[in-house]
Design an enzyme around this catalytic site. Structure first.
Site, PDB file in Angstrom:
ATOM      1  N   CYS A 251       0.832  -1.256  -0.111  1.00  0.00           N
ATOM      2  CA  CYS A 251      -0.072  -0.034   0.124  1.00  0.00           C
ATOM      3  C   CYS A 251       0.926   1.240   0.003  1.00  0.00           C
ATOM      4  CB  CYS A 251      -0.912   0.113   1.237  1.00  0.00           C
ATOM      5  SG  CYS A 251      -1.728  -1.404   1.491  1.00  0.00           S
TER       6      CYS A 251
ATOM      7  N   ARG B 286       1.525   1.574  -6.130  1.00  0.00           N
ATOM      8  CA  ARG B 286       2.006   0.674  -5.015  1.00  0.00           C
ATOM      9  C   ARG B 286       0.837  -0.194  -4.782  1.00  0.00           C
ATOM     10  NH1 ARG B 286       6.469   1.487  -2.011  1.00  0.00           N
ATOM     11  NH2 ARG B 286       5.878   0.098  -0.438  1.00  0.00           N
TER      12      ARG B 286
ATOM     13  N   TRP C  26      -3.804  -2.018  -1.429  1.00  0.00           N
ATOM     14  CA  TRP C  26      -3.676  -3.417  -2.204  1.00  0.00           C
ATOM     15  C   TRP C  26      -4.122  -4.398  -1.127  1.00  0.00           C
ATOM     16  CZ3 TRP C  26      -1.764  -8.266  -2.113  1.00  0.00           C
ATOM     17  CH2 TRP C  26      -1.514  -8.689  -3.245  1.00  0.00           C
TER      18      TRP C  26
ATOM     19  N   ASN D 147       0.251  -0.436   6.159  1.00  0.00           N
ATOM     20  CA  ASN D 147       0.842  -1.191   4.961  1.00  0.00           C
ATOM     21  C   ASN D 147       1.397  -2.381   5.751  1.00  0.00           C
ATOM     22  OD1 ASN D 147       1.804  -2.488   2.854  1.00  0.00           O
ATOM     23  ND2 ASN D 147       3.804  -1.069   2.769  1.00  0.00           N
ATOM     24  N   GLY D 148       0.965  -3.612   5.402  1.00  0.00           N
ATOM     25  CA  GLY D 148       1.528  -4.868   5.952  1.00  0.00           C
ATOM     26  C   GLY D 148       0.262  -5.828   6.486  1.00  0.00           C
TER      27      GLY D 148
ATOM     28  N   GLU E  70      10.445 -12.570 -20.290  1.00  0.00           N
ATOM     29  CA  GLU E  70      10.180 -11.158 -19.925  1.00  0.00           C
ATOM     30  C   GLU E  70       9.139 -10.675 -20.816  1.00  0.00           C
ATOM     31  OE1 GLU E  70      10.374  -9.327 -17.474  1.00  0.00           O
ATOM     32  OE2 GLU E  70      10.134  -7.357 -18.128  1.00  0.00           O
TER      33      GLU E  70
ATOM     34  N   LYS F 272       5.541  -9.283 -20.048  1.00  0.00           N
ATOM     35  CA  LYS F 272       4.959  -8.061 -20.206  1.00  0.00           C
ATOM     36  C   LYS F 272       3.610  -7.826 -20.894  1.00  0.00           C
ATOM     37  CE  LYS F 272       6.809  -6.199 -18.147  1.00  0.00           C
ATOM     38  NZ  LYS F 272       7.769  -6.292 -17.211  1.00  0.00           N
TER      39      LYS F 272
ATOM     40  N   GLU G 240       0.937  -9.131 -18.288  1.00  0.00           N
ATOM     41  CA  GLU G 240       0.684  -8.170 -17.349  1.00  0.00           C
ATOM     42  C   GLU G 240      -0.247  -7.008 -18.119  1.00  0.00           C
ATOM     43  OE1 GLU G 240       4.376  -7.590 -14.195  1.00  0.00           O
ATOM     44  OE2 GLU G 240       4.872  -7.122 -16.473  1.00  0.00           O
TER      45      GLU G 240
ATOM     46  N   HIS H 101       7.900 -30.448 -27.661  1.00  0.00           N
ATOM     47  CA  HIS H 101       7.353 -31.473 -26.530  1.00  0.00           C
ATOM     48  C   HIS H 101       5.880 -31.092 -26.107  1.00  0.00           C
ATOM     49  CE1 HIS H 101      11.287 -33.331 -26.505  1.00  0.00           C
ATOM     50  NE2 HIS H 101      12.054 -32.272 -26.746  1.00  0.00           N
TER      51      HIS H 101
ATOM     52  N   LYS I 259       3.308  -2.888  -7.468  1.00  0.00           N
ATOM     53  CA  LYS I 259       4.822  -2.467  -7.894  1.00  0.00           C
ATOM     54  C   LYS I 259       5.606  -3.329  -6.933  1.00  0.00           C
ATOM     55  CE  LYS I 259       7.931  -0.312 -10.203  1.00  0.00           C
ATOM     56  NZ  LYS I 259       8.355  -1.014 -11.351  1.00  0.00           N
TER      57      LYS I 259
END
Ligand code: G6P
Length: 609
Positions: free
Chosen positions: A2, A27, A77, A103-104, A483, A487, A490, A506, A604
């Site tokens: 957060c 965040r 969040w 936050n936590g 990556e 991207k 996301e 395979h 983030k």
């Protein structure tokens, strides 16, 4: 995860806090709230959804008759409780006299709640944070700091925590444990934030709090208490990040702006480290690591940072001649390798606050390993817990999905690998000089890759509407494929997977067809011809092929569309190839109408496990 910002002083508190939250929204962004200290009351507004919802709600609240003396704000969040107006922070005691933002995770919130309820407290939400407001209420005897300290002493878990009391308007108390929190020192005003970007416009004098620290913030100064309760006087750090780097500069999205920043950030990553014919990391020169005596190297990281370890680890293994592994940090702790003083753990993290990475680092240190951090955020927890840190120097990255931090992580990790080899006596001067020359070219190569990426809006429009995307490569390019697929997932929520090209046959080859393209990262190197065969196998299944290829490779019979990046050794070309893939994901996300800087469900800085 957060975002938190607090202020005590004469400025317009609301607009300062909302401005700070805007910079912290990356965040967490499922709800937001604000508490303001007016003369005799603690006003608050909370809204589910994006910050814009809170701003609209606040605009309808009349200004207070006397200026607000202090305030604190939060962007959430969700961990405990759905993202609703009610569950947004701040949380209050029953009388609405005490406001708390957090936050936590409070791990013992359930038992605290049962005990508080048994003592007559009634709760308003399911959120773990609310217990803290009730605990403060029980201990409060006219001094918020005293009550706060007693309450924090009963908590288990992680927190960056701020509290205000209606009867003490110009005061905020705050504490930190395993979640980032910094204070900014001003003249006649004081600031608190989970990330200094939120307050850099006003002060660059920053104190990063340590675990167990508690601060008492008043307009004329901040009193610092350490974990034992003793008062101390920290020296602030002067942050050199300019506030402008946290602005969009005319770009529609931070993600796009940060893609374009890469020539500059890659240059900054090399500054003072690679020059002429030499590679020297001053941080490693003074760290006293007996590199020649190392038994193993373990790279740990999460997300994009993990992919950034892969090419560097292969390079380190070939240079050092000892086993080098990469492990996602969330797995490392629960199946640790043998760790001792002859193990070098290299932890890579943009934020330096990722809980899984920090957990792995703590386990490694406890077992006696040496920990080298590769970090972007100055003052972050990883910089303090690692034995030695090498900074990315990329400036703040605001977009949730990594761009410039990824390429800088991959580059700095390779520089670390080379410098370790030099320290171990395994890098001869000719090889060092060749690498130094090639590394120095990286910013220029990034500029060329950006120019080549200008074809991607048209290419993305052509591929848009496919049922899925398979990214392939071999060798160092495999990290780039991972990556690139990440991207795309996301940003655009389209399904994409990456495979080492030899693995196509395979299984995943069964997905391929006219509506399921292949994105191939085709770099010059020992496995190029093998990869070309895999591309032909894909073409034979009618899959459209988009190649990101180094200059000089004849792609005419291989690919439908090609983005040509400059030729370079594959460890370097692989990180440069990430740039067009970032742009591809961006263009796809635009076509999908997705929220590019704040993709759904992501944060983030992931400060919970
Ligand atoms: C989150 C971010 C990713 C990032 C990862 C690791 O998931 O959304 O972009 O790669 O965390 O973050 P770190 O700060 O440790 O590099």
């Amino acid at each position: 995860m957060c975002g938190i910002v607090g202020y005590v002083g004469p400025r317009d508190v609301r607009s300062l806090l909302i401005g700070g939250l805007r910079l912290l929204e990356y965040r967490g962004y499922d709800s937001a709230g604000i508490a303001l200290a007016c003369a005799t009351e603690l006003r608050h507004t909370k809204r589910a959804g994006r910050l814009a919802n809170l701003e609209t709600a606040l605009a309808a609240v009349p200004a207070s008759e006397t200026p607000e003396a202090a305030g604190m704000a939060h962007t959430r969040w969700a961990t405990h409780g759905a993202p609703t107006d009610t569950n947004a922070h701040p949380h209050f005691d029953e009388a609405g006299a005490i406001a708390v933002i957090h936050n936590g995770i409070i791990e013992n919130h359930a038992e605290l709640r049962i005990a508080l309820e048994a003592r007559g407290h009634r709760f308003n939400t399911e959120v773990d944070t609310e217990v803290i407001a009730h605990l403060i209420e029980e201990s409060y005897q006219g001094d918020l700091r005293e009550a706060f300290e007693k309450s924090v002493g009963q908590l288990k878990g992680q927190w960056a925590l701020l509290a205000m009391h209606r009867d003490e308007p110009g005061r905020i108390v705050a504490a930190r444990r395993e979640a980032p929190l910094a204070v900014g020192l001003g003249k006649g005003e004081q600031f608190i934030a989970s990330d200094p970007v939120a307050i850099l416009e006003y002060t660059n004098q920053i104190v990063f709090l340590r675990d167990g620290d508690l601060v008492d913030v008043k307009v004329d100064g901040i009193t610092f208490y350490d974990a034992s309760g003793a008062v101390f006087s920290p020296r602030p750090e002067t942050l050199t990040w300019s506030p402008e780097t946290a602005q969009k500069d005319g770009y529609a999205h931070f993600f796009r702006k940060e893609i374009d920043e890469q020539p500059r950030t890659l240059k900054a990553a090399l500054a003072g480290r690679v020059s002429g014919t030499t590679i020297r990391l001053p941080e490693l020169d003074t760290a006293g690591i007996d590199v020649a005596n190392l038994r193993t190297v373990e790279f740990i990281a999460c997300g994009s940072a993990y992919y950034a370890t892969l090419a560097a680890a292969a390079l380190a293994e070939s240079l050092l001649g000892i086993p080098v592994r990469c492990t996602v940090a969330s797995e490392f702790r629960y199946a640790p390798p043998r760790l001792d003083a002859r193990t070098l753990v290299i932890a890579i993290s943009q934020s330096g606050e990722t809980a899984d990475t920090l957990g792995a680092v703590r386990a490694a240190r406890a077992a006696g390993a040496i920990v080298l951090g590769i970090v972007n955020a100055a003052g972050s927890t990883l910089t303090r817990e690692a034995t030695v840190s090498v900074m990315l120097q990329a400036g703040p990255e605001i977009s949730v999905a990594a761009t410039k931090s990824y390429t800088s992580q991959a580059l700095v990790a390779e520089v670390v690998a080379l410098d370790l080899a030099r320290l171990a006596g395994r890098l001869d001067p000719t090889t060092e000089a060749e690498w130094a020359r090639d590394l120095a070219n990286v910013p220029e190569l990034a500029t060329a890759a950006l120019a080549a990426s200008e074809s991607l809006p048209a290419i993305a429009a052509k591929y848009h509407g496919s049922t899925g995307y398979t990214f392939i490569s071999r060798g160092p390019g495999s990290a780039t494929a991972l990556e690139g697929a990440l991207k795309l997932k996301e940003l655009s929520y389209l399904h994409a997977e990456a495979y080492p090209a030899g693995e196509l046959k395979h299984g995943p080859i069964s997905l391929l067809g006219p509506t399921h393209p292949v994105v191939a990262i085709l770099l010059e190197g020992p496995t190029r011809t093998k990869l070309e065969s895999n591309i032909m196998e894909s073409r034979a299944r009618s899959a459209p092929i988009l190649a990101i290829a180094t200059e000089g490779i004849d792609t005419r019979s291989l690919a439908d569309d090609v983005v040509v990046i400059p030729a370079a050794r594959q460890e370097i070309a692989s990180l440069i190839a990430a740039i067009p893939l970032q742009r591809f994901a961006y263009e796809m996300a635009l076509l999908e109408g997705a929220d590019i800087d704040q993709p759904k469900n992501l944060a983030k800085s992931v400060t919970v496990e």
